[in-house]
Design a protein around this motif. Structure first.
Motif, PDB file in Angstrom:
ATOM      1  N   GLY A   1      27.847 -63.258 -65.201  1.00  0.00           N
ATOM      2  CA  GLY A   1      26.655 -63.434 -64.369  1.00  0.00           C
ATOM      3  C   GLY A   1      26.632 -62.477 -63.210  1.00  0.00           C
ATOM      4  N   ASP A   2      26.463 -63.023 -62.013  1.00  0.00           N
ATOM      5  CA  ASP A   2      26.337 -62.188 -60.824  1.00  0.00           C
ATOM      6  C   ASP A   2      27.666 -61.979 -60.106  1.00  0.00           C
ATOM      7  N   GLU A   3      28.762 -62.384 -60.727  1.00  0.00           N
ATOM      8  CA  GLU A   3      30.065 -62.196 -60.085  1.00  0.00           C
ATOM      9  C   GLU A   3      30.387 -60.721 -59.945  1.00  0.00           C
ATOM     10  N   GLY A   4      31.167 -60.410 -58.913  1.00  0.00           N
ATOM     11  CA  GLY A   4      31.547 -59.015 -58.715  1.00  0.00           C
ATOM     12  C   GLY A   4      32.982 -58.887 -58.272  1.00  0.00           C
ATOM     13  N   MET A   5      33.466 -57.633 -58.306  1.00  0.00           N
ATOM     14  CA  MET A   5      34.840 -57.372 -57.928  1.00  0.00           C
ATOM     15  C   MET A   5      34.906 -56.314 -56.837  1.00  0.00           C
ATOM     16  N   ALA A   6      35.804 -56.516 -55.891  1.00  0.00           N
ATOM     17  CA  ALA A   6      36.076 -55.492 -54.887  1.00  0.00           C
ATOM     18  C   ALA A   6      37.540 -55.139 -55.030  1.00  0.00           C
ATOM     19  N   SER A   7      37.805 -53.852 -55.219  1.00  0.00           N
ATOM     20  CA  SER A   7      39.155 -53.435 -55.509  1.00  0.00           C
ATOM     21  C   SER A   7      39.553 -52.306 -54.558  1.00  0.00           C
ATOM     22  N   GLU A   8      40.692 -52.461 -53.898  1.00  0.00           N
ATOM     23  CA  GLU A   8      41.168 -51.414 -52.991  1.00  0.00           C
ATOM     24  C   GLU A   8      42.469 -50.826 -53.516  1.00  0.00           C
ATOM     25  N   TYR A   9      42.671 -49.565 -53.240  1.00  0.00           N
ATOM     26  CA  TYR A   9      43.852 -48.862 -53.736  1.00  0.00           C
ATOM     27  C   TYR A   9      44.565 -48.166 -52.596  1.00  0.00           C
ATOM     28  N   VAL A  10      45.896 -48.234 -52.583  1.00  0.00           N
ATOM     29  CA  VAL A  10      46.661 -47.446 -51.624  1.00  0.00           C
ATOM     30  C   VAL A  10      47.724 -46.659 -52.381  1.00  0.00           C
ATOM     31  N   GLY A  11      48.380 -45.776 -51.643  1.00  0.00           N
ATOM     32  CA  GLY A  11      49.457 -44.994 -52.258  1.00  0.00           C
ATOM     33  C   GLY A  11      48.917 -43.713 -52.852  1.00  0.00           C
ATOM     34  N   GLU A  12      49.237 -43.497 -54.123  1.00  0.00           N
ATOM     35  CA  GLU A  12      48.906 -42.252 -54.790  1.00  0.00           C
ATOM     36  C   GLU A  12      47.382 -42.020 -54.896  1.00  0.00           C
TER      37      GLU A  12
END
Ligand code: FAD
Ligand code: SF4
Ligand code: SF4
Lengths: 100, 292, 436
Positions: free
Chosen positions: C208-219
């Motif tokens: 449905g309307d669900e979403g994802m927020a993804s953060e990255y660190v390092g390389e």
């Protein structure tokens, strides 16, 4: 954890990216670079930080074009010699983001 | 001097993105603005009014609510009066019906304007039809593709010196007197940047809206809409066949041959005579070449 | 002076800070000018963008959830430590973020800013687009209006709210803010990729309307200080890298090269495969934190949002829009109060700072004031993510030989790169910056 053999990174030319951006280019430049100061600037940060790749050193001389400027202000912050005269373009001109 | 300018809201060219594979135009990324050629038409009208020191400029558009933007721009630039025509069914109208509606609106005034300016083409369909069709409906002479315009007073009467753009870089110079319709190319001038008070006044203005179907003189021939869009796609560059330059020529001439693609100058013939004779001559010429 | 050019409040900048302020002021019946240099609000603006705490606006606008052009609400948050060829993720999801007022929603700024400004216009504000404000106008020490870059460009109001974003030129001209250094500012570059609704839902495990927020660190950013993000919109992905300007210049890498590298990292490439790029954009972020916050008021002037460096950038957090909205609202309330008393002196307007101190805006920024320095630590940026991945690799590796116990495996990996002492010190600093 994933482990996948790494491929060499393919760099997309910045011009291709800028083609997707809408610019309404004014005749009067909104950024001026006093290039005399650039001759003995060792690190030339502007060349690396500009997200539109608008600073280029060719034959020992600084070349700058304002037309595809994203108006972020980064060059102005990065130039320690204050060789960059920075202003916004005229209202309604310059870059317009549509899909960001 | 009463001048009318017909304006249209159209997607700014630099915001049009066509999918290279499917050929679809991404309408979500459009930025709608006053069509570039129309802005030049308006600027030309304003300059003429200023030069004459008298007169009025009436800016007219046919379009939905969003297109009031362009009338506000017109007002800020210096139009004296503005008006919007709209009816929901107009979303499907082609250039001929649009021209008929504009003609009906201009006829609704006691007299026709002395001059009518239109943009030569719009950035979306670029049919270049509305201006000429409007002139035809109003029974006015017209000059299309105007890239130069000077006004002179000739024994109390206005005389226009017009340069028009022809194909292949040719130019045509004409002298004309109002009443007349001009369609303007987007290189004619540089539209002005309005002052702040004018900009504010325009933002606050209320805009008159009229239903074109209610105009008494509106006689659209919906059957006459001759255009059918079959397909839209990005032009693929045609492979260019370059003739090998004649080795007898000097290097300079050889370069010339390469960059002109070996095209020779056009064979032009100048015919003079009355309009009837000229028309006959033209038809004869077209028949001779097998065009009609 | 024409009556036309006189307003009760002038707001410069139609971003989240400016439009929220204008909305509240116009509702209170004041004559408000909202000035924006773009052709439309949002034309110049870039965020990731997760708009956290949207409840702030939903409280003001009852129709928010039906009308606001948001893309998806965030129910899944991922933090990934990238090594050169490996990735270690913390993946969190909850149904508790799945009902209004959601914890965060993804938005696209050109759409969202336009909509928010239209709400201010409906409330009665005059939105003046395509107009740059060049300077402030003064009477003695008091700010009495702004100078726009148009003929006859003066506009007057007893109080001006400068919500003009990260470059903060007006606050600098008013002597409230100093010049920035390249250590305090970050550059974000971003791309929006079209993937299609179905693909997004399948690839990121969303319904449905669900979403994802993804953060990255390092390389994610090589040896340059910063991080990367990847957020889901309805049928597009927003992804980008955010890097410290000084570090970018030192390492001599171009930001768009980092973007290419990030997109082609083995852990990211499968997520963006077949995405069609719609737009590329860039913007600065004042990430200096507490030390970068300028003086917020002077007679006749209030500074809000990014212009006042009110951005909560603490490693895995990057929140600016909610801080902008909250500060815009506080500025508006202060301006209303000043109008009630007919007093626009520095003393009255200082109520603005008090309001911010009572809200999360200055409290969070103060509480986490040590964090920017901590997250810019070299080891945290590059070494630890790599080590974490190596340790995980040791743990999961199965080679048909006797294994060691996990504790000694991990310690051994760490100890060959950093001394125990450094490790303890970094641990202590992490604690101070984030936990206690
Ligand atoms: C890559 C990136 C990712 C981000 N991700 C997030 C995120 O996920 N979540 C989050 O909450 N925040 C995020 N941020 C931060 C967020 O974008 C900002 O904090 C927020 O936009 C601040 O809002 P504002 O209203 O203060 O300023 P802005 O949004 O910058 O608005 C300022 C407005 O003023 C106008 N303006 C400026 N100068 C003038 C002038 N002289 N005259 C007239 N108009 C003027 C501008 O055109 C602009 O519309 C991100 C930022 C970046 C760059
Ligand atoms: S950083 Fe400044 S001085 Fe150095 S090259 Fe760039 S513009 Fe010139
Ligand atoms: S403002 Fe940004 S995009 Fe423009 S020249 Fe400077 S660094 Fe490049």
């Amino acid at each position: 954890m994933q482990q996948i053999a790494s491929e060499p990174v393919v760099m997309q030319p910045i011009e291709e990216r800028l083609e997707l951006v809408r610019f309404k280019v004014d005749k009067r430049p909104h950024i001026r670079v006093h290039t005399e100061a650039c001759r003995d600037c060792d690190l030339t940060p502007c060349v690396y930080v500009c997200p539109a790749g608008l600073f280029e050193i060719l034959g020992g001389e600084m070349h700058f074009s304002y037309e595809h400027c994203l108006e972020c202000g980064t060059c102005y912050v990065a130039c320690e010699r204050k060789a960059i005269e920075w202003d916004y373009p005229r209202g309604g001109w310059g870059v317009s983001f549509r899909a960001s | 001097m009463r001048i009318a300018v017909c304006l249209k809201q159209a997607p700014d060219c630099s915001s049009v993105y066509v999918d290279p594979i499917s050929g679809e135009v991404d309408t979500e990324r459009f930025v709608q603005t006053l069509n570039a050629a129309d802005a030049c038409a308006l600027e030309a009208a304003l300059r003429l009014k200023e030069q004459l020191g008298a007169g009025s400029v009436f800016a007219l558009t046919l379009g939905p609510g969003e297109s009031e933007e362009v009338l506000r721009v017109a007002l800020a630039m210096g139009a004296d009066t503005i008006e919007r025509l709209w009816h929901p069914s107009a979303a499907d109208w082609g250039p001929l019906t649009i021209a008929a509606a504009l003609a009906a609106r201009l006829r609704a005034d006691p007299s026709l304007p002395d001059l009518i300016f239109c943009g030569e083409q719009s950035s979306d369909w670029a049919s270049g039809t509305v201006g000429p069709a409007l002139a035809a409906y109003l029974g006015l002479p017209q000059i299309t593709g105007v890239i130069g315009l000077e006004a002179h007073q000739d024994s109390g009467q206005l005389l226009l010196r017009v340069t028009r753009r022809l194909e292949r870089g040719y130019r045509e110079r004409l002298l004309a007197r109002p009443p007349l319709l001009l369609t303007v190319h987007e290189t004619l001038n540089e539209p002005r940047y309005p002052s702040l008070p004018a900009h504010l006044a325009a933002l606050r203005a209320t805009i008159t809206v009229r239903d074109p179907l209610s105009l008494p003189q509106f006689a659209a021939d919906f059957e006459a809409e001759e255009t059918t869009i079959v397909e839209v796609r990005t032009p693929r560059p045609r492979p260019h066949r370059l003739p090998i330059p004649d080795s007898q020529l000097s290097p300079f001439e050889r370069i010339g041959e390469i960059i002109t693609g070996g095209t020779s100058r056009r064979q032009a013939r100048l015919v003079e005579g009355s309009p009837e004779e000229l028309a006959h001559e033209l038809v004869r010429f077209l028949k001779e070449r097998g065009f009609v | 002076m024409h009556a036309q050019q006189q307003f009760d409040v002038i707001v410069v900048g139609a971003g989240p800070a400016g439009s929220s302020a204008a909305l509240v002021l116009a509702r209170a019946g004041l004559r408000v000018a909202l000035i924006e240099r773009g052709e439309y609000p949002g034309a110049k603006n870039v965020s990731g963008a997760v708009f956290y705490a949207p409840g702030l606006l939903a409280e003001l606008l009852p129709t928010f959830w039906d009308e606001a052009p948001f893309e998806r609400y965030i129910t899944r948050r991922v933090l990934t430590f990238l090594g050169k060829e490996s990735a270690f993720s913390l993946d969190f999801r909850t149904r508790h973020f799945a009902t209004p007022p959601y914890n965060g929603v993804t938005i696209l700024r050109p759409k969202f800013d336009r909509w928010l400004a239209s709400k201010a216009v409906e409330a009665g504000a005059l939105l003046i687009t395509s107009t740059v404000v060049d300077d402030l106008l003064y009477e003695g020490e008091r700010v009495i209006g702004v100078q726009c870059r148009r003929d006859d460009g003066a506009l007057y109001a007893p109080v001006v709210i400068a919500a003009d974003g990260a470059n903060s030129f007006l606050a600098k001209k008013a002597g409230l803010q100093r010049e920035f250094s390249a250590e305090e500012m970050s550059l974000g570059v971003k791309e929006v990729l079209r993937l299609g609704e179905r693909t997004i839902e399948e690839r990121f495990n969303l319904t449905g309307d669900e979403g994802m927020a993804s953060e990255y660190v390092g390389e994610a950013t090589g040896s340059v200080k910063g991080g990367a993000f990847l957020y889901t919109n309805r049928d597009t992905l927003s992804l980008g890298v955010i890097v410290q300007i000084a570090s970018l210049a030192q390492q001599r890498v171009r930001p768009y090269e980092l973007l290419d590298r990030f997109k082609q990292h083995p852990a990211v490439a499968p997520l963006v495969r077949d995405g069609v790029t719609l737009e590329y954009s860039a913007h600065m972020i004042p990430e200096g934190g507490w030390q970068l916050i300028p003086r917020l008021v002077r007679a006749g002037l209030l500074v809000a949002g990014d212009a006042a460096a009110l951005v909560f950038a603490a490693g895995i957090f990057l929140e600016g829009m909610n801080f902008a909205v909250a500060s815009g609202l506080a500025a508006a309330e202060t301006a209303l109060e000043a109008h009630r008393h007919g007093d626009f002196s520095t003393a009255t307007l200082t109520g603005y700072r008090k309001r911010l101190e009572q809200s999360f805006v200055l409290q969070d920024l103060q509480r986490f004031r040590l964090t920017p320095a901590f997250v810019n630590n070299e080891r945290l940026q590059n070494l630890y993510p790599e080590l974490l991945c190596q340790a995980a690799e040791q743990v999961f590796r199965s080679e048909g030989r006797p294994r060691k116990k996990l504790g000694s495996t991990i310690l051994a990996t760490l100890r060959c790169k950093v001394s125990l002492w450094t490790l303890l010190r970094d641990g202590w600093q992490a604690g101070r910056a984030l936990f206690f």
